[in-house]
Design a protein around this motif. Structure first.
Motif, short mmCIF file in Angstrom:
data_model
loop_
_atom_site.label_atom_id
_atom_site.label_comp_id
_atom_site.label_asym_id
_atom_site.label_seq_id
_atom_site.Cartn_x
_atom_site.Cartn_y
_atom_site.Cartn_z
N ARG A 1 14.72 51.48 107.34
CA ARG A 1 13.72 50.68 106.63
C ARG A 1 13.61 49.28 107.23
O ARG A 1 12.50 48.78 107.49
CB ARG A 1 14.09 50.60 105.14
CG ARG A 1 12.98 50.00 104.26
CD ARG A 1 13.48 49.88 102.82
NE ARG A 1 13.84 51.15 102.25
CZ ARG A 1 12.97 51.98 101.66
NH1 ARG A 1 11.69 51.66 101.60
NH2 ARG A 1 13.38 53.13 101.14
N GLU B 1 19.55 54.69 105.50
CA GLU B 1 18.21 54.39 104.97
C GLU B 1 17.85 52.92 105.17
O GLU B 1 16.72 52.58 105.57
CB GLU B 1 18.14 54.73 103.48
CG GLU B 1 16.78 54.43 102.87
CD GLU B 1 16.73 54.72 101.38
OE1 GLU B 1 15.75 54.32 100.74
OE2 GLU B 1 17.69 55.34 100.86
N THR C 1 23.48 51.17 105.21
CA THR C 1 23.30 52.59 105.02
C THR C 1 22.26 53.07 106.03
O THR C 1 21.47 52.26 106.53
CB THR C 1 22.81 52.90 103.61
OG1 THR C 1 21.49 52.34 103.44
CG2 THR C 1 23.75 52.34 102.55
N VAL D 1 17.15 60.51 107.29
CA VAL D 1 16.29 59.59 106.56
C VAL D 1 14.84 60.05 106.72
O VAL D 1 14.38 60.30 107.83
CB VAL D 1 16.43 58.14 107.08
CG1 VAL D 1 15.46 57.21 106.36
CG2 VAL D 1 17.87 57.65 106.89
N GLU D 2 14.15 60.18 105.61
CA GLU D 2 12.78 60.66 105.62
C GLU D 2 11.79 59.50 105.49
O GLU D 2 12.01 58.58 104.72
CB GLU D 2 12.54 61.64 104.48
CG GLU D 2 13.42 62.88 104.54
CD GLU D 2 13.23 63.78 103.33
OE1 GLU D 2 12.09 63.88 102.84
OE2 GLU D 2 14.23 64.36 102.87
N VAL E 1 9.09 54.49 104.30
CA VAL E 1 10.31 55.26 104.08
C VAL E 1 10.23 55.85 102.68
O VAL E 1 9.87 55.16 101.72
CB VAL E 1 11.55 54.37 104.22
CG1 VAL E 1 12.82 55.17 103.91
CG2 VAL E 1 11.64 53.80 105.63
N ASN F 1 11.44 62.87 109.99
CA ASN F 1 12.83 62.89 109.55
C ASN F 1 13.72 62.46 110.70
O ASN F 1 13.71 63.05 111.78
CB ASN F 1 13.21 64.30 109.08
CG ASN F 1 14.62 64.35 108.53
OD1 ASN F 1 15.59 64.36 109.28
ND2 ASN F 1 14.75 64.40 107.22
N GLN G 1 23.41 62.58 101.09
CA GLN G 1 24.07 62.75 102.38
C GLN G 1 25.19 63.77 102.23
O GLN G 1 26.09 63.62 101.40
CB GLN G 1 24.63 61.40 102.84
CG GLN G 1 25.17 61.37 104.24
CD GLN G 1 25.55 59.96 104.64
OE1 GLN G 1 24.82 59.00 104.33
NE2 GLN G 1 26.68 59.82 105.31
N GLN H 1 15.59 59.68 98.73
CA GLN H 1 16.17 60.39 99.86
C GLN H 1 17.12 61.48 99.38
O GLN H 1 17.69 61.40 98.30
CB GLN H 1 16.93 59.41 100.76
CG GLN H 1 16.07 58.32 101.37
CD GLN H 1 15.19 58.84 102.49
OE1 GLN H 1 15.56 59.76 103.23
NE2 GLN H 1 14.00 58.25 102.63
#
Length: 214
Positions: free
Chosen positions: A34, A30, A28, A136-137, A121, A151, A128, A125
């Motif tokens: 990460r 994220e 993914t 991704v924040e 991270v 971001n 999507q 989140q």
């Protein structure tokens, strides 16, 4: 640990979620961010002094890592904006290469100049909205306790997620670089070769610390 240009535009680089080679299509967005951050920072944690004195080797590490996550052709086209259409294939290629190198140089320099406590991270989140686009924040926590939101914008291409833009503390770096390219074209009377040759984008640390509204 040093990391100034996580805030300064190398940022696109900084902010480009660097890390060891990964199979992006199996992750993914994220997880990609990460794992890349964790892997890349692990490589640096025990070798800060070494890399500070061997900048060329650090640049190689950054270059290899960026190659795994960044879509430089897409980013270059986006930064060129409306000028992309009239650029020759060779000019497009050269600008993508020059843009990539400026990010590598800026990010590498920043890795040995900024003190921070943590990179993290965000656990929760936002959903999507599109199958081929994601964000991704994450946050950068400075030694003084200040928190800078970052971001990442990612795009799915040929089954792989790639970073195509970064917003640091509310400042859209992709848009900022596009505006700088536009101004450079105006200053050089739309001479593509001159703009590419002299390309040196920048975003001030003070500007990023103050933040924006993106």
């Amino acid at each position: 640990m040093k990391l100034k240009y996580w805030l300064s535009g190398g940022m696109l680089a900084a902010s480009l979620a660097l890390g060891a080679p990964l199979y992006a299509q199996e992750q993914t967005p994220e997880a990609l961010i990460r794992d890349n951050i964790t892997g890349f920072m692990a490589d640096l944690d025990s070798r800060e002094d070494y890399y500070a004195n061997n900048i060329d080797e650090l640049k190689e590490l950054v270059d290899e890592s960026l190659d795994e996550v960044a879509d430089f052709r897409y980013i270059g086209a986006s930064v060129m904006g409306s000028y992309f259409r009239n650029a020759s294939p060779e000019q497009r290629r050269r600008f993508a290469e020059v843009f990539r190198q400026t990010l590598i140089d800026t990010y590498t320099k920043g890795l040995v100049t900024f003190d921070y406590d943590a990179l993290r991270v965000v656990d929760e989140q936002r959903p999507q909205r599109y199958d081929d686009q994601a964000s991704v924040e994450m946050e950068i926590v400075a030694n003084n306790g200040d928190v800078y939101p970052v971001n990442y914008s990612l795009r799915l291409n040929d089954g792989e997620w790639r970073v195509v833009n970064v917003i640091v503390n509310g400042i859209n770096l992709g848009l900022t670089f596009r505006n700088q390219f536009d101004q450079a074209m105006r200053d050089h009377n739309r001479d593509y070769d001159a703009v590419i040759r002299d390309w040196s984008p920048g975003v001030g640390v003070d500007e990023l610390e103050e933040g924006g509204d993106a």
